[in-house]
Design an enzyme around this catalytic site. Structure first.
Site, mmCIF file in Angstrom:
data_model
loop_
_atom_site.group_PDB
_atom_site.id
_atom_site.type_symbol
_atom_site.label_atom_id
_atom_site.label_comp_id
_atom_site.label_asym_id
_atom_site.label_seq_id
_atom_site.Cartn_x
_atom_site.Cartn_y
_atom_site.Cartn_z
ATOM 1 N N SER A 246 8.883 27.562 50.201
ATOM 2 C CA SER A 246 8.384 26.792 51.163
ATOM 3 C C SER A 246 7.704 27.663 52.121
ATOM 4 O O SER A 246 7.904 28.754 51.980
ATOM 5 C CB SER A 246 9.281 25.663 52.041
ATOM 6 O OG SER A 246 10.091 26.572 52.978
ATOM 7 N N LYS A 247 6.697 27.176 52.793
ATOM 8 C CA LYS A 247 5.956 27.934 53.869
ATOM 9 C C LYS A 247 6.743 29.006 54.689
ATOM 10 O O LYS A 247 6.370 29.922 54.680
ATOM 11 C CB LYS A 247 5.238 27.118 54.824
ATOM 12 C CG LYS A 247 3.835 26.784 54.394
ATOM 13 C CD LYS A 247 3.667 25.431 54.428
ATOM 14 C CE LYS A 247 4.676 24.727 53.665
ATOM 15 N NZ LYS A 247 4.095 23.159 53.640
ATOM 16 N N ARG A 248 7.946 28.827 54.971
ATOM 17 C CA ARG A 248 8.550 29.876 55.692
ATOM 18 C C ARG A 248 9.083 31.055 54.798
ATOM 19 O O ARG A 248 9.603 32.292 55.391
ATOM 20 C CB ARG A 248 9.939 29.199 56.433
ATOM 21 C CG ARG A 248 10.692 28.460 55.535
ATOM 22 C CD ARG A 248 11.894 27.862 56.342
ATOM 23 N NE ARG A 248 13.201 28.337 55.788
ATOM 24 C CZ ARG A 248 13.932 27.644 54.793
ATOM 25 N NH1 ARG A 248 13.272 26.602 54.549
ATOM 26 N NH2 ARG A 248 14.826 28.148 54.108
ATOM 27 N N GLY A 250 6.802 32.639 53.387
ATOM 28 C CA GLY A 250 5.509 33.192 52.807
ATOM 29 C C GLY A 250 4.457 32.413 52.273
ATOM 30 O O GLY A 250 4.653 31.065 52.517
#
Length: 479
Positions: A246-248, A250
Site C-alpha cells: 500500500s501507499k505507506r 512507497g
RNA sequence: GGCGCAUUCGUCUAGGGGUUUAGGACGCUGCCCUCUCAAGGCAGAGAUCACCGGUUCGAAUCCGGUAUGCGCUACCA
C-alpha cells in the site's frame, strides 16, 4: 472453438492502477498471448461512490505504456445495467433470490450485535421469506429493495483452482449476499458472472483475495444454469512488512514507476517474476520469451514481497542494454523536465546523445540521469573549494591546475586519448598518484568528486568550457 | 470470532521421495579491475526447508496436527 482461451482484465476505475492489479493484468495477458487467445478489457464501474473521473483513461494508458494490448473492449458494466437487472429479477422469479428491504442502519446494528455476541457475521435472512403482501407494503412505503441471493443452507461447494487445487466451502457459512443494489447497480458478484458468461471467458485469473468469494460465484453460475470458467487465484503482492502493498510502502501506482524512470520492459520482466518463474536461474527475459514460456503451472502459491532493490538492479540492466539512440531518446523527457531552469530549452538532443555513453551504465533509472549530467549543461559550477584539493594540499592542487592548463593549451586536438596521454605523465613528474591528481581536475571540470571518466567528459564538454572551468578553479583555490 | 489460503537464505525464487554438502538472483561483505563513481569479474557470509508427529529403508518433497502470516467475512471491488 469451445476450447479457445478468453481472459479478461477487469479493474474498477478508482484511480491509478496498483502494481498488484497490473500484475494481474499481465498474467492474464501473458496467458492469452501464450495460448493465442483473446485478452479483454472490462471496466467494473459498478460502484458509483468510489468511481474516479478519468481513471479509465489512465488504466488504458498504463496498459499501453507496458505494451499490453487488448483484443476486445473496453466494456463498461455501467452500460449494461438492464442485463444485470434482468437476471436478478429472473432469479427472484425462480425463487433463487429475493427482495430485501432492510435498512443499512438495521444491518449495521445487526452486525454490531453479532460481533458483540461473537457470532459469525452475515445477513440474518429476515427478508428471505417475506409474503407477497409484505413485499407490496414495503414497496408502497417507498423503500427500494436490494436483491439478495438465496444461498443454500447445507451442503458444500467446491472449486478446483488451477493454482491451489481443490478448495471446499461449507454452504451453511455463506450468507445471502446482495446481487443488485438499491441504486440499480449490480454488485461485483452478479456483474462478474453475467459478463464472464456473455463474454465467454474461459479462465478467470484474479488475485487471491477473491478465493473466498468464489463459492458464491459457483453457486450463481449454477442458479443461472451456466457453466463456470476455470479459476486461478494469483498470489498477492506485499510490502516489506508483509502486509498488502500500500501507499505507506512507497510507490504503488504503476505510473509512479513510469515517472521514476523505470522502463516498461523492466516492469514487465520484474512483475512477471513476482509469482512466476521460468526455471532455477533465468531472470532477464524479453517479453517474447516470457510469452513463449508462461504457464499457470509455474505460478507460485505464495504471496511475494515487492523488492524494490531488485527492481532497480533490473532497470539498470535494461538501461545498459539500450542502444545509445534509444537511451538518449528515453532520457530526453526526463532531462527536459528536471534539468535546472536556467538551462536553455529545448535541450539539444545531439549534445545529449554525446553525453549518453558517459552515464548509461551509471543510471539505474532514467530519472537520475538529469542529476548525473547537469554539470554538462549549466554555465557556472557551484562547489566547495575544499573538495578541489582532495587528498592534496592547497599548493599541490594549484600546481596540478597550472601544469594541466598549460599542457592542455598546447594540445593540438581535444580527443580524450590525446588528453590523457598528455596529462597522465604529469602526475609522475610531480610524483603524485594519479588518483588525487585527477581528482583536482575532476572537481574543476564537473564540480563533484564522482563523475564519468574524466577525459571523456572533457571531450564532450568541449575545449572552451573546460579551459574556462580549469581557470575558474585556479582562481577559486588561490583566493 | 468464523472460514479460506500460505509457510525453502533478509527479499524474489529453483527444487515435487534418494541426483542436495538445498541451486540461482537482488541486497550485504571482501578481493580484482580502475582517474573517482558505476559497470564487470572472483570469493564469502546468509536457509537445522515454521514447528511437532506420522508414512517410508529414505522426506524440503507425502499425510495429520500446531503455530505464525495473510485474505475474506459491505447495498467495495
Amino acid at each position: 472453438m469451445g476450447s479457445e482461451v478468453r481472459v479478461r482484465f477487469a479493474p474498477s476505475p478508482t484511480g491509478y492502477p496498483h502494481v498488484g492489479n497490473i500484475r494481474t493484468a499481465l498474467f492474464n495477458w501473458l496467458f492469452a498471448r501464450h495460448n493465442k487467445g483473446v485478452f479483454i478489457l472490462r471496466i467494473e464501474d459498478t460502484d458509483q461512490e468510489r468511481k474516479v473521473e478519468g481513471a479509465t483513461e489512465i488504466i488504458m494508458e498504463s496498459l499501453g505504456w507496458l505494451g499490453m494490448d487488448w483484443d476486445e473492449g473496453p466494456f463498461f458494466q455501467s452500460h449494461r445495467l438492464d442485463m444485470y437487472k434482468k437476471y436478478a429479477e429472473q432469479l427472484v422469479t425462480e425463487d433463487k433470490a429475493y427482495y430485501c428491504f432492510c435498512s443499512s442502519e438495521r444491518l449495521d446494528a445487526m452486525r454490531k450485535d453479532q460481533a458483540a455476541r461473537k457470532l459469525p457475521p452475515g445477513y440474518d435472512r429476515r427478508c428471505r421469506c417475506l409474503s407477497n403482501e409484505q413485499i407490496e407494503t414495503e414497496k408502497a412505503r417507498g423503500i427500494v429493495p436490494v436483491v439478495r441471493f438465496k444461498s443454500p443452507t447445507e451442503g458444500q461447494t467446491s472449486i478446483t483452482d488451477l493454482i491451489r487445487g481443490e478448495v471446499i466451502f461449507e454452504n451453511s457459512l455463506m450468507d445471502d449476499f446482495v446481487l443488485l443494489k438499491s441504486d440499480g447497480y449490480p454488485t461485483y458478484h452478479l456483474a462478474n458472472i453475467v459478463d464472464d458468461h456473455y463474454m465467454n471467458i474461459s479462465h478467470v485469473m484474479r488475485a487471491e483475495e477473491w478465493l473466498s468469494s468464489t463459492p458464491r460465484h459457483i453457486l450463481l453460475y449454477a442458479a443461472l444454469g451456466w457453466k463456470p470458467p476455470q479459476f486461478a487465484h494469483l498470489p498477492m503482492i506485499l510490502g516489506p512488512d508483509k502486509s498488502k502493498l500500500s501507499k505507506r510502502h512507497g510507490a504503488t501506482a504503476i505510473n509512479e514507476y513510469q515517472n521514476e524512470g523505470y522502463l516498461p520492459e523492466t516492469m514487465i520482466n520484474f512483475l512477471a517474476l513476482l509469482g512466476w518463474s521460468l526455471d532455477d536461474k533465468t531472470e532477464i527475459m524479453s517479453r517474447e520469451e516470457i510469452i513463449a514460456n508462461f504457464s499457470v503451472e509455474r505460478v507460485s502459491k505464495t504471496a511475494a514481497v515487492f523488492n524494490k532493490d531488485k527492481l532497480e538492479w533490473m532497470n539498470g540492466v535494461y538501461i545498459r542494454n539500450l542502444s545509445i539512440d534509444d537511451f538518449t531518446e528515453r532520457c530526453l523527457p526526463f532531462v527536459e523536465r528536471r534539468l535546472p531552469p536556467e538551462v536553455k530549452r529545448p535541450i539539444d538532443a545531439g549534445y545529449l546523445k554525446q553525453i549518453a555513453p558517459l552515464v548509461q551504465e551509471r543510471a539505474k533509472t532514467l530519472n537520475e540521469v538529469p542529476q548525473l549530467v547537469d554539470f554538462l549543461f549549466v554555465n557556472k559550477l557551484e562547489y566547495d573549494t575544499i573538495i578541489l584539493q582532495g587528498k592534496l594540499d592547497k599548493v599541490q592542487a594549484v600546481v596540478v591546475l597550472e601544469k594541466s592548463i598549460s599542457m592542455l593549451e598546447k594540445l593540438e586536438g581535444w580527443d580524450s586519448d590525446i588528453m590523457e596521454k598528455a596529462i597522465r605523465p604529469l602526475s609522475d613528474e610531480l610524483s603524485m598518484k594519479v588518483g588525487p591528481f585527477f581528482s583536482v581536475l575532476r572537481v574543476a571540470i564537473t564540480g563533484r568528486t564522482a563523475s564519468p571518466p574524466l577525459f571523456q567528459t572533457m571531450a564532450v564538454l568541449g575545449r572552451a568550457r573546460c579551459m574556462e572551468r580549469l581557470k575558474a578553479a585556479l582562481q577559486k583555490i588561490k583566493s
